[in-house]
Scaffold this active site. Structure first.
Site, PDB file in Angstrom:
ATOM      1  N   ASP A 257      63.704  52.352 -38.293  1.00  0.00           N
ATOM      2  CA  ASP A 257      62.348  52.706 -37.891  1.00  0.00           C
ATOM      3  C   ASP A 257      61.329  52.230 -38.932  1.00  0.00           C
ATOM      4  O   ASP A 257      61.542  51.209 -39.594  1.00  0.00           O
ATOM      5  CB  ASP A 257      62.269  54.220 -37.618  1.00  0.00           C
ATOM      6  CG  ASP A 257      62.757  55.044 -38.814  1.00  0.00           C
ATOM      7  OD1 ASP A 257      62.613  54.577 -39.973  1.00  0.00           O
ATOM      8  OD2 ASP A 257      63.286  56.152 -38.600  1.00  0.00           O
ATOM      9  N   SER A 258      60.232  52.963 -39.080  1.00  0.00           N
ATOM     10  CA  SER A 258      59.166  52.499 -39.981  1.00  0.00           C
ATOM     11  C   SER A 258      59.638  52.375 -41.438  1.00  0.00           C
ATOM     12  O   SER A 258      59.112  51.552 -42.185  1.00  0.00           O
ATOM     13  CB  SER A 258      57.966  53.438 -39.918  1.00  0.00           C
ATOM     14  OG  SER A 258      58.358  54.768 -40.196  1.00  0.00           O
TER      15      SER A 258
END
Lengths: 242, 242
Positions: free
Chosen positions: A10-11
């Site tokens: 993810d981020s």
């Protein structure tokens, strides 16, 4: 010619090439040995990761990656009934999604080193401060993520890794062993500071090294410049069949 | 699915994923838009680069890079009769080698954005200090590189770029426009400090943006998480044919 290592997540993976980022550090460490391929998707959960899986890791590829980090859970662990509830993925589904990801990666290449990374711990105060700095009075009054919920998903991640026989890093518990982890490793209660990036880099490197994916022992893609005879530069290339 | 951008060069490219490196910064800027592929070879000259060219940029590839930086000359400009003379490549040969590199890249893909980057300026004092710190009394008494010689190669690089119609960055002259460039941009008289990395990153980005390779205008490889309907996550993927 070089093998590839994919960072899937993810981020916290997407941002890993920011200043001092753990992805950039891995790229530097594996310089001329392996390509670090970044496949980080901000905001994504394991539920949505499944929709990417076959695109990013096509079955039947003749050059599958030699290793992949699978680093999801920070969004899955967002709480129901709070501001990020659209990202919430219940624990059992999160675990089942991780199993599906591992199963697919193993089908792509039984030899692939698969490393499941748990979500980091959550500094709830940091989340609230971050919301106030973004939204002022309209900010949420209760954090959308708690450290306890992240810990439940982290435990689930480690359980799946043991069950399916792949490597893992319990970032959630390891980070909390350091005094002041809340501000030392996290800049908004969730994402990594330079120290946090260093921490992740070192943990990933430990697992890679332990699995004989040790950069100094891997072949360079072309001769070192000191091996090139400047009177006959082609020689060393020909000797290596290049 | 993402296009690739190759950074082809010597140690200044190889080291571009160190802390604050220009390659890492480009990777972050082109996050989810393009893959930055690092092909830096410490100590290499254009003469030796020709031996890599067909391996790194195979003719007939169906997915050639959309852009490539070609960043050689710092080693070519090492002086004859000094400690790095094995790397010396005479100016006319350097220019001819650059022409060959550009010709091959254009054959791989006429649409490829090719950016020739000149060697940076040389801080001769920095080179001598670096030698003393490495070799003590045995250090060279005269620098193996001079700013003047690097300037000759830099001019040659710009001439070739104009002649063959590709983009270029005159790093040698641009860096010298800043007061104190010697220590601000170079850490050993030759390689880049974090400020030097920032400088190269910004110059490369200017050229990329000027050639419509502007990250914010390029498509992301998958939907942004805010576009995903959490009740029906497949929908947006199906709409995009994914």
């Amino acid at each position: 010619m070089r093998p590839s290592i994919v960072l899937f997540g993810d981020s916290i993976t997407e941002q890993s090439f920011q200043y001092g980022g753990w992805g950039a550090s891995l790229t530097d460490t594996y310089s001329r040995k392996a390509d670090i391929v970044i496949r980080g998707y901000s905001g994504y959960t394991t539920r949505w990761a499944l929709l990417l899986l076959h695109h990013l890791f096509p079955a039947g590829s003749t050059t599958p990656p030699v290793a992949a980090t699978v680093f999801f859970g920070a969004n899955d662990a967002a709480l129901k009934g709070r501001t990020s509830e659209n990202q919430h993925v219940p624990l059992e589904e999160y675990k089942e999604n991780l199993r599906k990801i591992v199963r697919h990666l193993k089908e792509c290449s039984p030899a692939m080193l698969i490393v499941l990374i748990t979500p980091p711990p959550i500094d709830e105060e940091g989340r609230l401060l971050d919301a106030v700095s973004s939204y002022g009075e309209k900010a949420m009054k209760l954090p959308e993520r708690t450290n306890e919920a992240a810990g439940d998903h982290a435990n689930g991640c480690i359980e799946v890794a043991k069950e399916v026989g792949v490597s893992s890093i319990n970032l959630w518990s390891k980070m909390q062993e350091t005094e002041g982890w809340q501000k030392k490793f996290l800049n908004d209660g969730l994402h990594l500071t330079p120290d946090g990036n260093r921490f992740v880099y070192e943990e990933v490197l430990k697992v890679f090294n332990g699995a004989s994916l040790t950069a100094p022992d891997m072949p360079s893609d072309f001769p070192h410049h000191s091996e090139i005879d400047h009177h006959n530069p082609e020689k060393v290339f020909q000797e290596r069949g290049l």
